[in-house]
Design a protein around this motif. Structure first.
Motif, PDB file in Angstrom:
ATOM      1  N   ILE C 158       0.841  -1.200   0.000  1.00 41.16           N
ATOM      2  CA  ILE C 158       0.000   0.000   0.000  1.00 41.16           C
ATOM      3  C   ILE C 158       0.873   1.245   0.000  1.00 41.16           C
ATOM      4  O   ILE C 158       0.672   2.183  -0.792  1.00 41.16           O
ATOM      5  CB  ILE C 158      -0.888   0.031   1.259  1.00 41.16           C
ATOM      6  N   VAL C 161       2.501   1.839  -3.331  1.00 40.61           N
ATOM      7  CA  VAL C 161       1.552   2.322  -4.334  1.00 40.61           C
ATOM      8  C   VAL C 161       1.245   3.802  -4.094  1.00 40.61           C
ATOM      9  O   VAL C 161       1.246   4.611  -5.033  1.00 40.61           O
ATOM     10  CB  VAL C 161       0.248   1.498  -4.303  1.00 40.61           C
ATOM     11  N   LEU C 162       1.003   4.135  -2.831  1.00 39.21           N
ATOM     12  CA  LEU C 162       0.663   5.531  -2.539  1.00 39.21           C
ATOM     13  C   LEU C 162       1.811   6.456  -2.955  1.00 39.21           C
ATOM     14  O   LEU C 162       1.580   7.531  -3.504  1.00 39.21           O
ATOM     15  CB  LEU C 162       0.360   5.710  -1.048  1.00 39.21           C
ATOM     16  N   SER C 165       2.885   5.283  -7.255  1.00 40.13           N
ATOM     17  CA  SER C 165       1.876   5.343  -8.308  1.00 40.13           C
ATOM     18  C   SER C 165       1.032   6.591  -8.185  1.00 40.13           C
ATOM     19  O   SER C 165       0.832   7.312  -9.157  1.00 40.13           O
ATOM     20  CB  SER C 165       0.970   4.124  -8.230  1.00 40.13           C
ATOM     21  N   VAL C 166       0.555   6.837  -6.983  1.00 38.69           N
ATOM     22  CA  VAL C 166      -0.413   7.909  -6.855  1.00 38.69           C
ATOM     23  C   VAL C 166       0.286   9.264  -6.773  1.00 38.69           C
ATOM     24  O   VAL C 166      -0.073  10.201  -7.484  1.00 38.69           O
ATOM     25  CB  VAL C 166      -1.306   7.669  -5.632  1.00 38.69           C
ATOM     26  N   GLN C 167       1.316   9.367  -5.943  1.00 44.14           N
ATOM     27  CA  GLN C 167       1.981  10.660  -5.798  1.00 44.14           C
ATOM     28  C   GLN C 167       2.916  10.941  -6.971  1.00 44.14           C
ATOM     29  O   GLN C 167       2.808  11.971  -7.624  1.00 44.14           O
ATOM     30  CB  GLN C 167       2.768  10.697  -4.478  1.00 44.14           C
ATOM     31  N   LEU C 168       3.825  10.020  -7.224  1.00 44.50           N
ATOM     32  CA  LEU C 168       4.839  10.287  -8.244  1.00 44.50           C
ATOM     33  C   LEU C 168       4.396   9.843  -9.632  1.00 44.50           C
ATOM     34  O   LEU C 168       4.993  10.236 -10.623  1.00 44.50           O
ATOM     35  CB  LEU C 168       6.150   9.580  -7.863  1.00 44.50           C
ATOM     36  N   LYS C 169       3.384   9.014  -9.690  1.00 43.29           N
ATOM     37  CA  LYS C 169       2.869   8.494 -10.960  1.00 43.29           C
ATOM     38  C   LYS C 169       3.973   7.853 -11.797  1.00 43.29           C
ATOM     39  O   LYS C 169       4.050   8.042 -13.019  1.00 43.29           O
ATOM     40  CB  LYS C 169       2.169   9.594 -11.759  1.00 43.29           C
ATOM     41  N   LEU C 170       4.859   7.122 -11.137  1.00 44.78           N
ATOM     42  CA  LEU C 170       5.958   6.484 -11.865  1.00 44.78           C
ATOM     43  C   LEU C 170       5.547   5.130 -12.421  1.00 44.78           C
ATOM     44  O   LEU C 170       5.887   4.773 -13.531  1.00 44.78           O
ATOM     45  CB  LEU C 170       7.161   6.275 -10.933  1.00 44.78           C
ATOM     46  N   PHE C 171       4.858   4.386 -11.608  1.00 45.80           N
ATOM     47  CA  PHE C 171       4.517   3.027 -12.012  1.00 45.80           C
ATOM     48  C   PHE C 171       3.011   2.840 -11.911  1.00 45.80           C
ATOM     49  O   PHE C 171       2.364   3.501 -11.115  1.00 45.80           O
ATOM     50  CB  PHE C 171       5.216   2.012 -11.102  1.00 45.80           C
ATOM     51  N   PRO C 172       2.485   1.905 -12.710  1.00 45.38           N
ATOM     52  CA  PRO C 172       1.048   1.665 -12.640  1.00 45.38           C
ATOM     53  C   PRO C 172       0.647   1.036 -11.295  1.00 45.38           C
ATOM     54  O   PRO C 172       1.478   0.427 -10.622  1.00 45.38           O
ATOM     55  CB  PRO C 172       0.780   0.706 -13.786  1.00 45.38           C
ATOM     56  N   VAL C 173      -0.621   1.224 -10.956  1.00 49.12           N
ATOM     57  CA  VAL C 173      -1.113   0.780  -9.651  1.00 49.12           C
ATOM     58  C   VAL C 173      -1.269  -0.726  -9.590  1.00 49.12           C
ATOM     59  O   VAL C 173      -0.854  -1.364  -8.631  1.00 49.12           O
ATOM     60  CB  VAL C 173      -2.474   1.455  -9.358  1.00 49.12           C
ATOM     61  N   ALA C 174      -1.882  -1.282 -10.631  1.00 48.79           N
ATOM     62  CA  ALA C 174      -2.247  -2.695 -10.519  1.00 48.79           C
ATOM     63  C   ALA C 174      -2.435  -3.303 -11.888  1.00 48.79           C
ATOM     64  O   ALA C 174      -2.484  -2.594 -12.890  1.00 48.79           O
ATOM     65  CB  ALA C 174      -3.525  -2.844  -9.697  1.00 48.79           C
ATOM     66  N   GLY C 175      -2.551  -4.615 -11.893  1.00 49.41           N
ATOM     67  CA  GLY C 175      -2.766  -5.328 -13.134  1.00 49.41           C
ATOM     68  C   GLY C 175      -1.455  -5.699 -13.774  1.00 49.41           C
ATOM     69  O   GLY C 175      -0.386  -5.513 -13.198  1.00 49.41           O
ATOM     70  N   ILE C 183       7.218  -3.819 -11.486  1.00 50.99           N
ATOM     71  CA  ILE C 183       8.176  -3.229 -10.553  1.00 50.99           C
ATOM     72  C   ILE C 183       7.651  -3.145  -9.125  1.00 50.99           C
ATOM     73  O   ILE C 183       8.301  -3.623  -8.194  1.00 50.99           O
ATOM     74  CB  ILE C 183       8.615  -1.850 -11.073  1.00 50.99           C
TER      75      ILE C 183
ATOM     76  N   TYR D   9      13.057  11.839 -10.187  1.00 49.91           N
ATOM     77  CA  TYR D   9      11.672  11.547 -10.532  1.00 49.91           C
ATOM     78  C   TYR D   9      11.421  11.884 -11.992  1.00 49.91           C
ATOM     79  O   TYR D   9      10.830  11.126 -12.752  1.00 49.91           O
ATOM     80  CB  TYR D   9      10.768  12.339  -9.587  1.00 49.91           C
ATOM     81  N   LEU D 208      -9.815  -4.169 -16.808  1.00 47.99           N
ATOM     82  CA  LEU D 208      -9.008  -4.668 -15.706  1.00 47.99           C
ATOM     83  C   LEU D 208      -9.918  -4.919 -14.514  1.00 47.99           C
ATOM     84  O   LEU D 208     -10.640  -4.026 -14.076  1.00 47.99           O
ATOM     85  CB  LEU D 208      -7.934  -3.639 -15.343  1.00 47.99           C
ATOM     86  N   LEU D 219      -6.465   3.505  -9.070  1.00 53.20           N
ATOM     87  CA  LEU D 219      -6.323   3.415 -10.522  1.00 53.20           C
ATOM     88  C   LEU D 219      -6.895   4.664 -11.189  1.00 53.20           C
ATOM     89  O   LEU D 219      -6.322   5.203 -12.134  1.00 53.20           O
ATOM     90  CB  LEU D 219      -7.041   2.171 -11.055  1.00 53.20           C
ATOM     91  N   SER D 222      -4.593   7.728 -10.269  1.00 52.15           N
ATOM     92  CA  SER D 222      -3.285   7.762 -10.919  1.00 52.15           C
ATOM     93  C   SER D 222      -3.405   7.886 -12.434  1.00 52.15           C
ATOM     94  O   SER D 222      -2.423   8.076 -13.118  1.00 52.15           O
ATOM     95  CB  SER D 222      -2.518   6.491 -10.586  1.00 52.15           C
ATOM     96  N   ASP D 224      -4.334   5.470 -14.360  1.00 50.86           N
ATOM     97  CA  ASP D 224      -4.131   4.172 -15.001  1.00 50.86           C
ATOM     98  C   ASP D 224      -5.404   3.657 -15.651  1.00 50.86           C
ATOM     99  O   ASP D 224      -5.345   2.880 -16.591  1.00 50.86           O
ATOM    100  CB  ASP D 224      -3.655   3.134 -13.966  1.00 50.86           C
TER     101      ASP D 224
END
Lengths: 204, 463, 315, 507
Positions: C158, C161-162, C165-175, C183, D9, D208, D219, D222, D224
């Protein structure tokens, strides 16, 4: 909130303590038994323990949780059935080393009965390490209960349990991040203190 | 030419002086033997020269190698001397060899990385060396598969492949029987003949006798006596040197023979071993009360297994052991090689003795009387096994056995971990008790020297 | 040498057999022990609450033969298992083995990602800490390890992800739709693994560094680097590889939890889902697969250890 | 430190997001809680239909009005027992095989033989006549076309079945075709350029499944996922504050109701059920738990079912005193601990519910508190939802709390008939029968006459409102987040389609 956290603590810890007893006592006894008699007894017990070990702890708990979803006893039974192996392996290994020492042969030649051998040799040898196993086992149990609660196969809401609370509070993380942090911190601190109480990461 | 010179060397542990002052020099082709009991600080000299003293210890004084002062060098420069200027033969060759690496590789890598040969040349040099040392069969073996003597020679080859002019050897003959001792000493002679300087540290007077050169006798870090070997060994001045030399099995007086009593135990054509592997076959022995038997032979030949079979801990694979009728269940007792392992680790010695006494309904006064007879102080009983010296502990285990009136005492290398003086005392004691209490003793030892002095009744398993 | 390999294989084989028996029996017990009527349960899982009713339950009862006597059911159950037939998914239809085949790949990918991530952290940190025990790196890595070890995988997930994904938007959240999806789940699992394994590496290095053979390798003239490479690392790798075997259990558990958090289409997620849906054939199949994978991976570890440790080949 | 971390970043972000940005405007990603693990329409039809992969013979618009799908027209014989559906010509499946009556017959027969809506219709046979599908019935059944719009009656290609006749591929006729299916998590779609109707505007889409509500909210947040369905209340209100997404709440015909065993001596009087109803604070529940105050259920049928929602009915109210009075009338009196007693029996009952919808256990807890105030002791059992039909069948059920969807088919009559017809239903009335309602439902099911139908529906709605065999609590809102920039989004209250074929990105 505080009351729910506390009742979560009560649930986790009582489960951990109970599972220490139900897993620890038979696990330790079987371990000593296997080391003492060796041979076929040892081989059967070890094979059985290996098989349980191959079913990663959580798996057995999950399967039992499936029988009786959300019930407390399924979690408890699953955790106990998984954790006894740790005690068994540890006790068996240490007891084998201890029992092969000349001191044991000397004691036998001197005619000391088995209970004195257990009391004077095995118990002080195994005891301290057993505490470590128990603390790690309790930490495992606490984490497992929370993990299962979090993926909603463990204790069910509205029962207060840390994993369940994390699921409940997660949606509010941005509005009130300290809310979700509370059960997380409780869990981490509990596990941390269990680990630290027996000297950090040194597994027996 | 002076190859190595040490001036006023001290070793301190914080404020305690463990060693020193000690000064010496060794010429090219010369030998210095440092002799003393375990704990006399002999090994500290070697560590101080190498610069490998463990943490709280520190050395003071000056050390010169080929005229160059080395004790004030930086660590990296100091380590550069290793293998190239100073070679060191370790005390326990088994522990000093990497257990996961084939023997030849451990020698070849010295040629490769220290003598800077190409890898092919390193390999062929290694082969030659192994051949010269009579090790050709050992090449692919792992250290765990080598005998003590072979491991010693492999370690020797590995240490000297860099052709350092100085060889430091720490107890080079520890645990070796006399044949193998002689081979190691031959190697040293060879080193000397090509101009090497040898510093060896030993508790064994026979080593000092065999290597002729200078000797320093050390006691608790202090030099007791020094001089040429022939002078010091033949004509020792200090009392300590005298007792040290007297403790050499070669110098022991022969123990008196005693008359045998009734037959206690008969082993007929037994085969013994672990699991299904037979170690000793067609072995027969008749044991009488008060008789002393020594079983000797190199390690791994099955001496201890044989003893365990007599003790009843394992069953003979073939044949049988007949016990005399008066031989009760607890009449066979054992003495162990490493005395601390024969006692419970976590409870006091007194508790252990009381357990035994209570079980066999022996009055406590009698236990105390035995302790007295073996000159053991009562306050030892409050301690645990690891808080008592090895010699005392071995006597204590004898006392423990005596309290329950044994008829047979099985002694498995009972003195191999003790220093020479204690070793002699302990074996004397066992012999004395055997005759006074009419107890049959079976002694297992790897030293034929000791066996010969201790009894006439020797079974050599090697033959 | 071959004999000892054969014994190792036989031991793991026996372990696998016991795993199969335990999973089979527990699964059947689940089937019988489900409170209420199993047919109702399974129909509920299959058709969802909008479509499920008594009629659907009756259809399921007939289809799965739940109306047969208990012993006949047990016999048939074990017999199909003995034929390496995992049966058909109660809920989704179709062979369980086929479903597992697609999901297993994803789980193995995640597991591999996690192990690689953990090694990327654990090896350099563990070696650095082991070379100067009690030093700064050692103490910091100990503190961080203890803390990380105490954070359960899902909580760590969690937090990651926070942040990422959510703050930096570097990597996708899920799937899962590509490398970048791997990653965060790998990191979540890998950090948990590294928390302990860096200490194992450290202890192994410390131990190897304090041995007499290490000192002898130095005093016979080898440089610190050569000694490190030829002796210390090689010998220290033995306990480390053995420990990776122990970690497999943690990994399998972690996969179950982390896959659920990251909606990862793997076998652990399938297991949790099957438990929800009371799809016992799927539960049995996935549990069995996870257990057997653990056995197989440990066999691989056994063989690797034999490769590193020539002693085992000689006895 | 700050600058440094920003720089790192930035570099990493550049590396990972360039490709994504280049592609983003041509495809749409949907996230929803429902996992798709099967090729079988009986199990996964709801998702296959929503994603417009396969189609039905009959389609419906957002208001529930039927329109032609794969059938261009349909007619019923004079005795109303034979229905004929003429099939569309020139339609091909995604794999190029032509759509034919054979495919339709196979699909419909499978649906008929499996548990589902078709199995409950009075069908005696489904056959092919020329290029038409003909249903024969043993009873008049006006809702048949509506049933043929249900997700379990979608038509896969013949090639979508394996040799044993089990579904093994997702091949349909819809505007989107499947390129990759990773059960149960994701489905990748591209536009079907050979679609018979209006071609979609976007080129590709992906679906998804994310079971956890907070994951879905993340999702959406972000970026996504461009459309996220079923948000939890807090995620919904958080997303409402974010510029990059819009949030929509659409009322749907799903209702949280309380099923009461009217055959139980405690509840056999309508006044008893009214008392239970009066003691429910619907506004409180709607505000605090489901977070849409307007969704407090004033009656059973929600506004989303406009034909059945009767605005003339007085809304159900919250009145604890009235509830107490009704129970006193029925002979209940408080015992020593405040719990009502009558003839030595305590008013203590068990409520069954399930955790799959997280709000249900919470609502159950509210009921427990409220009813305690009027002297009813409620025990809660949170278990598998199959406990409810099982309890209905064996008669052990007291009350059950669940969510019922009356919009399974565009015409809810099938569901309503099942729930309130003769004998009640597993998810409907229990131990309750009303001749008037049964007769009205029978005629609604049978006739297509609009005027008679409207009157019958009003009658049913009124009786259910008075007798309360099911006590409605709150109506559902379908919550959706939509990425800003996405045009043409139509949220279907009947949840038959995501209407992906109509959406497009702002240029």
């Amino acid at each position: 909130m505080a009351a729910r956290l506390l009742s979560g603590a009560q649930l986790s810890l009582s489960l951990a303590v109970l599972s220490i007893l139900t897993a620890g006592i038979p696990g330790t006894l079987l371990g000593i038994l296997a080391a003492w008699f060796g041979g076929l007894t040892d081989r059967i017990l070890t094979s059985f323990a290996d098989a349980v070990l191959a079913l990663p702890g959580l798996l057995l708990v999950l399967m039992l949780a499936a029988i009786s979803p959300g019930s407390w006893w399924a979690l408890y039974a699953g955790i106990s059935l998984t954790l006894w192996v740790e005690y068994f392996r540890y006790t068996r290994q240490r007891a084998r080393i201890t029992l092969s020492e000349p001191a044991i042969e000397a004691s036998r030649l001197l005619g000391l009965p088995w209970h004195l051998i257990v009391l004077r040799h095995l118990a002080p040898e195994i005891g301290p390490g057993l505490l470590t196993v128990a603390a790690f086992g309790a930490a495992t149990a606490v984490t497992a209960v929370a993990a299962l609660g979090f993926v909603s196969v463990g204790v069910r809401p509205p029962t207060a349990e840390w994993g369940v609370m994390m699921t409940e509070l997660l949606p509010y993380w941005r509005e009130a991040p300290f809310l979700i942090l509370q059960p997380i911190i409780c869990l981490v601190v509990t596990v941390l203190s269990l680990h630290l109480s027996v000297g950090g990461l040194r597994k027996p | 030419m002076i190859v190595i010179q040490v001036k006023a060397l001290y070793v301190f542990a914080e404020n305690n002086c463990l060693l020193g002052p000690i000064s010496f020099e060794i010429q090219s082709g010369g030998v210095l033997i440092v002799m003393g009991e375990t704990g006399a600080g002999k090994s500290l000299i070697i560590q101080a020269i190498l610069g490998t003293l463990p943490e709280p210890l520190c050395a003071e004084g000056e050390i010169f190698v080929n005229g160059r002062r080395i004790d004030d060098l930086a660590h990296a420069e100091r380590t550069n001397l290793w293998g190239r200027e100073i070679a060191c033969l370790p005390q326990e060759p088994w522990c000093a060899l990497n257990p996961l690496m084939a023997s030849w590789r451990q020698v070849a890598e010295t040629y490769r990385y220290v003598a800077n040969r190409a890898s092919r040349a390193a390999r062929s040099e290694t082969e030659k060396r192994f051949l010269a040392l009579g090790l050709n069969s050992a090449e692919p073996r792992l250290p765990g598969q080598l005998s003590g003597g072979m491991a010693q020679r492999v370690a020797f080859a590995a240490a000297t492949a860099g052709q350092a002019p100085i060889l430091l050897a720490d107890e080079p003959t520890k645990g070796l029987d006399s044949d193998r001792q002689a081979r190691v000493l031959n190697l040293f002679e060879h080193e000397r003949s090509i101009g090497g300087a040898l510093l060896t540290v030993t508790h064994d007077a026979s080593v000092a006798k065999a290597l002729d050169g200078d000797i320093i006798v050390l006691r608790q870090g202090q030099v007791v006596e020094r001089g040429q070997t022939e002078n010091v060994l033949v004509n020792p001045k200090a009392d300590y040197t005298k007792s040290l030399l007297a403790a050499d099995p070669a110098a022991w007086p022969k123990a008196p023979t005693v008359e045998h009593g009734e037959i206690l135990l008969i082993a007929e054509n037994i085969a013994v071993g672990r699991g299904s592997q037979i170690l000793v076959d067609e072995f027969s022995l008749t044991l009488h009360a008060g008789e002393r038997v020594a079983i000797c032979g190199p390690s791994g030949i099955g001496k201890s297994t044989l003893l365990d079979t007599f003790a009843g801990s394992i069953k003979p694979i073939r044949g049988y052991i007949k016990r005399a009728e008066e031989l009760e269940l607890y009449s066979v007792q054992k003495l162990y090689q490493d005395p601390p392992t024969a006692f419970p680790k976590y409870i006091s010695l007194g508790r252990n003795l009381r357990d035994v006494a209570n079980l066999h309904r022996v009055p406590w006064e009698r236990v105390l009387a035995y302790l007295d007879a073996l000159s053991l102080h009562q306050n030892l009983l409050q301690r645990r096994a690891d808080e008592v010296s090895g010699g005392e502990l071995q006597r204590l285990s004898i006392a423990r056995a005596l309290t329950i009136n044994p008829k047979v005492l099985l002694a498995d290398e009972p003195t191999s971990r003790l220093d020479p003086i204690t070793q002699k005392d302990t074996l004397d004691l066992i012999a004395r008790i055997s005759s006074t209490e009419s107890i049959a003793v079976v002694l297992v030892t790897h030293s034929t020297e000791i066996a010969k002095k201790w009894t006439d009744n020797i079974v050599d398993l090697a033959n | 040498m071959l004999k000892s390999l054969f014994i190792a294989l036989a031991q793991r084989g026996l372990q696998a057999f016991f795993v199969a028996v335990i999973v089979g029996v527990v699964s059947f017990a689940m089937m019988q022990a489900l409170p209420g009527d199993a047919a109702f349960r399974i129909a509920a899982g299959r058709y969802g609450y909008d479509m499920m009713d008594a009629a659907a339950a009756e259809a399921v009862r007939l289809e799965l033969g739940l109306n047969r006597p208990f012993l006949v059911q047990l016999r048939d159950w074990l017999w199909t298992l003995a034929q390496f037939d995992l049966g058909e998914s109660f809920v989704y239809g179709g062979p369980v083995s086929q479903k597992i085949a697609t999901q297993l790949g994803f789980s193995l990918l995640l597991a591999a990602g996690a192990v690689i991530t953990s090694l990327l952290f654990a090896l350099p940190i563990g070696i650095a800490a082991g070379l100067s025990p009690g030093g700064v790196i050692d103490r910091i890595s100990l503190a961080v390890s203890i803390l990380l070890r105490a954070i359960p995988a899902f909580a760590l997930g969690i937090v990651l992800v926070l942040i990422f994904s959510v703050q930096l938007k570097l990597f996708p959240v899920a799937g899962f739709r590509g490398f970048s999806y791997l990653i965060l789940p790998s990191l979540t699992l890998g950090l948990g693994l590294a928390a302990v394994s860096n200490r194992v590496v450290r202890d192994a290095v410390v131990e190897a560094m304090s041995t007499e053979w290490r000192l002898f390798a130095r005093t016979k003239g080898l440089s610190a680097n050569v000694t490190m490479r030829r002796h210390v690392l090689r010998n220290a790798s033995l306990p480390v590889v053995t420990y990776v075997g122990v970690q497999m259990a943690y990994l399998v558990e972690g996969v179950v939890i982390v896959e659920t958090v990251f909606a990862w289409p793997g076998i652990g997620h399938a297991l949790v889902h099957a438990i929800f849906a009371r799809d016992i054939a799927m539960v049995q199949g996935t549990a069995l697969t996870l257990g057997l994978i653990y056995v197989v991976l440990n066999l691989v570890i056994d063989i690797t250890c034999r490769g590193i440790d020539p002693r085992s080949q000689m006895t | 430190m700050y600058i440094y971390s920003r720089a790192v970043y930035f570099v990493i972000a550049l590396f990972f997001s360039t490709i994504a940005i280049a592609e983003a405007r041509k495809s749409v990603t949907i996230a929803a809680p429902w996992e798709v693990a099967s090729y079988d329409p009986a199990v996964s039809g709801f998702a296959i239909q929503k994603l417009q992969i396969m189609e039905n013979l009959v389609d419906a618009d957002e208001s529930g009005k039927l329109r032609p799908g794969l059938a261009t027209s349909w007619r019923v014989s004079d005795d109303a027992l034979t229905w004929t559906f003429e099939l569309r010509d020139g339609v091909t499946f995604h794999d190029g095989t032509p759509f034919s009556a054979d495919a339709a017959i196979l699909a419909l027969n499978r649906a008929w033989q499996q548990p589902g809506v078709l199995a409950k219709a009075p069908i005696t046979g489904i056959v092919k006549v020329d290029n038409a599908v003909v249903f024969t019935l043993d009873k008049r059944f006006s809702a048949l076309p509506a049933i043929l719009a249900h997700a379990t009656t979608i038509v896969p290609a013949l090639s979508a079945f394996d040799a044993e006749g089990n579904p093994s591929a997702l091949i349909g006729t819809g505007p989107f075709q499947v390129t990759e299916f990773t059960p149960p998590q994701s489905i990748e779609l591209v536009r079907n350029d050979g679609y018979w109707g209006d071609a979609p505007l976007i080129e590709a889409a992906s679906y998804l499944a994310a079971g956890r509500a907070e994951t879905r909210a993340l999702l959406a947040e972000s970026g996504d996922a461009d459309m996220v369905f079923t948000l939890d209340p807090s995620g919904f209100s958080r997303l409402a504050d974010i510029d990059s997404v819009q949030t929509v709440a659409v009322p749907i015909p799903r209702v949280v109701t309380l099923k009461v065993n009217s055959g139980h001596p405690f509840f056999n009087a309508p006044r008893a059920r009214q008392a239970l109803s009066l003691a429910i604070d619907r506004d409180g529940i709607a505000t605090a738990i489901t977070r849409f105050p307007e969704a407090a259920a004033g009656q059973l049928f929600p506004p989303a079912l406009n034909a059945w929602h009767d605005t003339s009915l007085p809304p159900l109210v919250h009145d604890m005193e009235a509830a107490k009075a009704l129970l006193t009338d029925l002979g209940w009196a408080p015992g020593p601990d405040g719990i009502l007693e009558r003839d030595g029996e305590r008013f203590s009952i068990l409520l069954r519910t399930f955790p799959d919808r997280p709000e249900l256990p919470l609502i159950a807890a509210v009921l427990q508190n409220s009813w305690r105030e009027i002297g009813i002791e409620l025990e809660i059992s949170v278990a598998n939802y199959s406990e409810i039909p099982a309890g209905h069948q064996d008669g052990t059920l007291h009350v059950a709390l669940y969510a019922r969807n009356y919009g399974l088919t565009p015409d809810p009559i099938g569901t309503v008939f099942q729930d309130f017809g003769v004998g009640g239903g597993d998810w409907g009335a229990m131990g309750w029968e009303n001749a008037e309602v049964a007769q009205a439902l029978g005629s609604i099911a049978a006739t297509g006459d609009a005027k008679a139908r409207t009157e019958d529906i009003a009658k049913v709605a009124r009786v259910l409102h008075e007798e309360l065999p099911l006590i409605p609590i709150v109506w559902y809102q379908h919550t959706v987040s939509i990425a800003s920039g996405l045009k043409g989004v139509i949220i279907d209250p009947l949840q038959r389609s995501y209407n992906l074929s109509k959406v497009s990105w702002d240029e």
